[in-house]
Enzyme design. Structure first.
Site: not given
Ligand SMILES: Cc1cc2nc3c(=O)[nH]c(=O)nc-3n(C[C@H](O)[C@H](O)[C@H](O)COP(=O)(O)OP(=O)(O)OC[C@H]3O[C@@H](n4cnc5c(N)ncnc54)[C@H](O)[C@@H]3O)c2cc1C
Length: 466
Positions: A40, A114, A143-145, A180, A237, A444
């Site tokens: 993400t 995976g 796998t994030g959000s 939001g 909303v 400064h």
């Molecule tokens: C618009 C926006 C702006 C943001 N700005 C910031 C910021 O400025 N600073 C900050 O700290 N955070 C920011 N965030 C939040 C940040 O992006 C997330 O907290 C971060 O990416 C989380 O990392 P992660 O590694 O947990 O998961 P993710 O980055 O979500 O990565 C998970 C990965 O797992 C993969 N995946 C999922 N399931 C499977 C599977 N079964 N097999 C293989 N691959 C899989 C997905 O395709 C993805 O590539 C922002 C988020 C958004 C949406």
């Protein structure tokens, strides 16, 4: 192939975990379902949003502050498709950087979904349906959000959109309705407001950026209002409907009165939900909680031996740097080390202009704890550096223990707050007192002098420049 560690997901949690594992001599595989690494954050989050925030900020300054700086511009206009193109280039260069790091660290990257066959066997299914199985001693789920919505909102991803589509629009909205008033909504709302959209934010709570210190939300609202954004707080909303090329948002304010808004785009930014679909958690018995997060203990162990979970898919702040710290933590744990994460000191940042940043406890949390606290604040309008750059909005607020003077929280809204918060993190990591920082020389003129002045203010009201 037999691996010591398999990481599922290549976001900042997953790829950082993989690098640290490799550094520690563990044979590592990284599985990502998309062709593009970085998750993400790199593809549809932190990096592209900051690219658009920077571009739109340049335009805003050219339109609003250059004249006063003595720079006259004629025929200023936004080339939106170029803005989006540049954002895309920033993303692809950053993604290439991750590919290079994987090669450099001899991490085997596998493209596909995976899923667990059993605790030590992972299946990778490619887009074309081909399957490969690998065996592994340990697995890190990263796998994030994905974007969340409200049960009654149908995201058509055309006019009723999430942050992902908002980063890739074909035109500048005339009226963008943002549901939001959290970080993502305000950052993307700022982008479009700066380049000409009317932007209206509807927030259920009584303030913006609800998780952060209350003063920050109030100040931010004031500044964004001056920039032209409109706000409906304490407003719930009730429906979002598409009518042709229009989106109609119906809501109810705290008096129970109806609120109706019409726009051409509606950005739904009501939070993100953990992503576990397709992982086959049921095959290994890894549990999720009511919010869909993977249950993990304080060592990020899932309860199934050798399976860990990190980042957005577990509890805690959904932030890239939190995910990264957890990635390093788990890698080092697997290697037999005893790492540590200080969750209190993970800073939160909002990249509006002015930026907002905070670390440690908020004033509201300290009140709730009944802790005796002293507060020192310093406004940027009293800073010479801020006057020189015309960044006079905002302040730094320092919260320190009344008896010991230990800094318990630092919150700021102002120029370069995102970078400046690092000083507060260092200070708090070393358990500095407000007086420690107040007695340190700050160059400064810099914006950081405001931190020193706020610490002086917390130490017997000794601020020098106000
Ligand atoms: C618009 C926006 C702006 C943001 N700005 C910031 C910021 O400025 N600073 C900050 O700290 N955070 C920011 N965030 C939040 C940040 O992006 C997330 O907290 C971060 O990416 C989380 O990392 P992660 O590694 O947990 O998961 P993710 O980055 O979500 O990565 C998970 C990965 O797992 C993969 N995946 C999922 N399931 C499977 C599977 N079964 N097999 C293989 N691959 C899989 C997905 O395709 C993805 O590539 C922002 C988020 C958004 C949406």
């Amino acid at each position: 192939m037999q691996y010591d560690v398999t990481v599922i997901g290549s976001g900042p949690g997953g790829y950082v975990a993989a690098i640290r594992c490799a550094q520690l001599g563990l044979k590592t595989a990284l599985i990502e379902k998309y062709n593009s690494l970085g998750g993400t954050c790199l593809n549809v989050g932190c990096i592209p949003s900051k690219a658009l925030l920077d571009s739109s900020e340049h335009y805003h300054n050219a339109a609003h502050t250059f004249k006063e700086h003595g720079i006259d511009l004629e025929n200023l206009k936004v080339n939106f498709s170029q803005m989006i193109k540049r954002k895309g280039e920033v993303v692809s260069q950053t993604v290439q950087g991750i590919e290079f790091l994987m090669k450099k660290n001899k991490i085997d990257v596998k493209t596909g979904v995976g899923s667990f066959v059993d605790k030590n066997t992972i299946k990778i299914t490619s887009e074309g349906g081909e399957e490969e199985q690998i065996t592994t001693k340990n697995t890190i789920i990263a796998t994030g959000s994905k974007p969340g919505t409200l049960p009654f909102i149908k995201l058509d991803k055309d006019r009723i959109i999430t942050s992902t589509e908002a980063l890739e629009l074909k035109e500048v909205p005339k009226h963008l309705i943002v549901i939001g008033g959290g970080v993502i909504g305000l950052e993307l709302g700022s982008v479009y407001s700066r380049i000409g959209s009317e932007v209206t934010v509807v927030e259920y709570m009584d303030r913006l950026i609800p998780g952060m210190d209350g003063t920050m939300g109030k100040e931010l609202q004031k500044v964004l209002k001056k920039q032209g954004l409109k706000f409906h707080l304490s407003t719930k909303v009730t429906s979002v409907e598409r009518q042709g090329d229009e989106v109609v948002v119906k809501a109810e304010n705290k008096k129970g009165e109806p609120v109706e808004l019409k726009g051409d785009y509606c950005l739904v930014s009501v939070g993100r939900i953990p992503f576990t679909k397709g992982l086959g958690l049921e095959n290994v018995g890894v549990k999720t909680d009511k919010a869909g997060r993977i249950e993990a203990d304080e060592h990020l162990r899932t309860g199934v031996e050798g399976i860990y979970a990190i980042g957005d898919v577990v509890k805690g702040a959904m932030l890239a740097h939190k995910a990264e710290e957890e990635g390093v933590y788990v890698a080092e744990t697997i290697a037999g080390q005893k790492p540590h994460i200080n969750y209190l000191l993970i800073p939160g940042v909002v990249y509006t202009w002015p930026e907002v940043a905070g670390v440690g406890y908020t004033e509201e949390q300290l009140k709730e704890q009944g802790r005796a606290v002293k507060t020192g604040s310093f406004p940027f309008k009293a800073s010479g550096r801020a006057r020189a750059s015309m960044d006079l909005d905002g302040l730094v607020k320092v919260l320190a223990d009344k008896e010991t003077d230990e800094i318990l929280g630092v919150h700021m809204i102002g120029p370069r707050a995102a970078d400046m918060i690092a000083e507060a993190v260092v200070a708090m990591e070393f358990r500095a007192s407000a007086e420690d920082i107040a007695r340190m020389s700050h160059a400064h003129p810099t914006f950081t002098e405001a931190i020193k002045e706020a610490c002086l203010a917390a130490s017997d009201n000794r601020a020098l420049h106000i």
